[in-house]
Motif scaffolding. Structure first.
Motif: not given
Length: 501
Positions: A121-122, A125, A127, A286, A334, A336-339, A342
């Motif tokens: 996951r990110n 959330e 990914i 991130s 959460h 900022s960079d969702h790509s 973790t």
């Protein structure tokens, strides 16, 4: 082991099994997942195996140890981060993932199954990989006919092929447990002189300045004690950090310093702050702006002349909880960079710290994730804080950590089970034993010396302890660690010792 006979890929916390748009494959144990637009959370690998259900099992922890390491019967609900070992019928069965994975990996053993959970996951959330192929981790397992300690030492070498180690034994002073942040330029100079007075010729000791030097130390933020930045300035008790580093060198020690990279009072844009409920604002690793800021802080400290940088609190500042507070990954985060996963975000921060420090500065991680930092940092604080006030805390965290994380020493990094807090509040007959076992362990040895506890007897014992620590990096062994969480019998290159904790 046929781990890949049963693979499940999940999204949204196990509620939905992913079938289309996702490819998971293996090559020599390497687990790779390729996805496009489907959100992903976990890869779960499972093998049917009831042979180890009644074995004695030892697992690792997410970051530092908290006094709970022990060999005990397999429990199917027990989460064991990174790796575990099991003893049955004179054999040792080891299962793990190689260091520096791109996922947060944990094992379960029991109820007829061995299970590996690969968290990609990110934050909290799912990914979206957007077509990229993610090398999540590499699984390793091995069966040994030797004793459990030797087996785990070898298995740690198998998990980490290229540890980054100090070029010489690390020992010396850290002022935290005699000052607890109430430190100053003058107190550090006095402490450094005591350390050098007790040190042998040749390999110089370190003098590490802990929390308390920074500009905003002891400020109040939202009713909480504050120990963050900015890190480019010191407070009036110190006046000039570059000058202090130079004075420590003149005294005959090597200057080191502590800082907390992800907390500061500096005015920064809202989008570089971690998005998490209930926690005072912490920086989001991130974000490129945050990483650049951390690099600049590290370069500032390096340019002042500090040759050891101890960075702290980053795991807590990201996850909002300590390693003992349940499953550390079950928290609302959460980025900022969702790509990125973790694990990728944390590992990238470690690499940026390493690169900013260069090759001539030793990096010590405290409250960092050892399985992600192995091969990047030279020293790892392997357990929670010991104490200059409570012996029971030192006994629980220090001794347990030293014994059960010892197989990682020299194979992941140089282990540091934390300081000997030499004060009149801790009985010397207990602290003397803690000093003795640490000095013979081959691991890093740091002491905090309160002025009113610096007796002739303490000075004599410190000289002997530093002489041992300055010449040895060979790991000692807790002989009774299988039956005792606080082992009393130890074997080192100096012989066998019995302690009364």
């Amino acid at each position: 082991m046929g781990f890949f006979d049963n693979i499940t890929v999940y999204q949204k916390d196990y509620n939905t099994v992913v079938a289309d748009d996702v490819i998971v494959k293996s090559d020599g144990g390497k687990v790779t997942v390729r996805g496009d637009l489907t959100p992903l959370s976990y890869i779960q690998l499972e093998v049917e195996d009831n042979y180890l259900d009644d074995a004695l099992v030892l697992g690792d922890d997410w970051e530092r140890g908290y006094g709970a390491f022990e060999w005990k019967k397999a429990e199917s609900t027990r989460i064991m981060p990174w790796y575990f070992a099991a003893i049955k019928e004179n054999k040792v069965y080891c299962y793990g993932v190689k260091t520096q994975p791109n996922a947060l990996c944990s094992w379960k053993c029991g109820n007829g199954k061995i299970q590996l959970n690969i968290d990609i996951r990110n934050g909290s959330e799912d990914i979206v990989l957007s077509g990229r192929s993610l090398e999540a981790c590499t699984i390793v397992n091995k069966v040994y006919d030797c004793d459990a300690f030797s087996a785990l030492q070898d298995f740690c070498r198998l998990m980490c092929g290229s540890p980054r180690l100090p070029r010489f034994p690390v020992y010396g002073g850290n002022d935290w447990y005699c000052n607890y942040g109430n430190n100053s330029y003058e107190k550090i100079i006095t402490h450094a002189k005591r350390i050098v007075e007790c040190s042998p010729e040749g390999n110089k000791p370190f003098m590490v300045i802990d929390d308390g030097w920074q500009l905003c130390h002891q400020s109040s933020v939202d009713g909480d004690h504050f120990n963050g930045g900015p890190w480019k300035y010191c407070n009036d008790n110190f006046a000039d950090m570059k000058m202090l580093a130079g004075e420590i060198v003149k005294i005959g020690a090597i200057p080191g310093i502590w800082f907390r990279p992800l907390w500061t009072l500096e005015k920064l844009p809202d989008d570089v702050i971690m998005k998490r409920i209930g926690i005072t604002k912490k920086l989001d690793p991130s974000c490129d702006m945050v990483l650049n800021k951390i690099k600049e802080d590290v370069k500032t400290i390096k340019n002042w002349g500090y040759k050891l940088i101890k960075h702290d609190f980053t795991t807590f500042d990201i996850f909002g909880k300590w390693g003992y507070e349940g499953n550390m990954t079950d928290t609302e985060i959460h980025f900022s960079d969702h790509s990125k996963t973790t694990a990728e975000i944390i590992k990238n921060m470690y690499i940026e710290i390493r690169e900013a420090a260069g090759d001539d500065v030793i990096i010590m991680g405290c409250n960092t994730i050892g399985h992600l930092s192995a091969g990047i940092f030279e020293i790892q604080r392997t357990g929670d804080d010991t104490s200059g006030i409570e012996w029971e805390r030192t006994k629980k965290y220090g001794i347990n950590t030293l014994a059960f994380r010892m197989p990682q020493h020299n194979n992941f990094y140089c282990a540091d089970a934390d300081c000997v807090g030499i004060t009149n509040e801790v009985p010397w007959e207990k602290n003397r034993q803690w000093l003795d076992v640490l000095s013979k362990s081959g691991t890093a040895l740091f002491v905090s010396i309160a002025g009113d506890a610096y007796t002739d007897e303490v000075k004599k014992e410190l000289k002997s302890a530093f002489t041992r620590a300055a010449s040895n990096t060979t790991a000692s062994k807790a002989i009774d660690w299988i039956e005792n969480m606080l082992p009393q019998r130890w074997n080192s290159i100096f012989g066998e010792d019995q302690y009364d904790w």
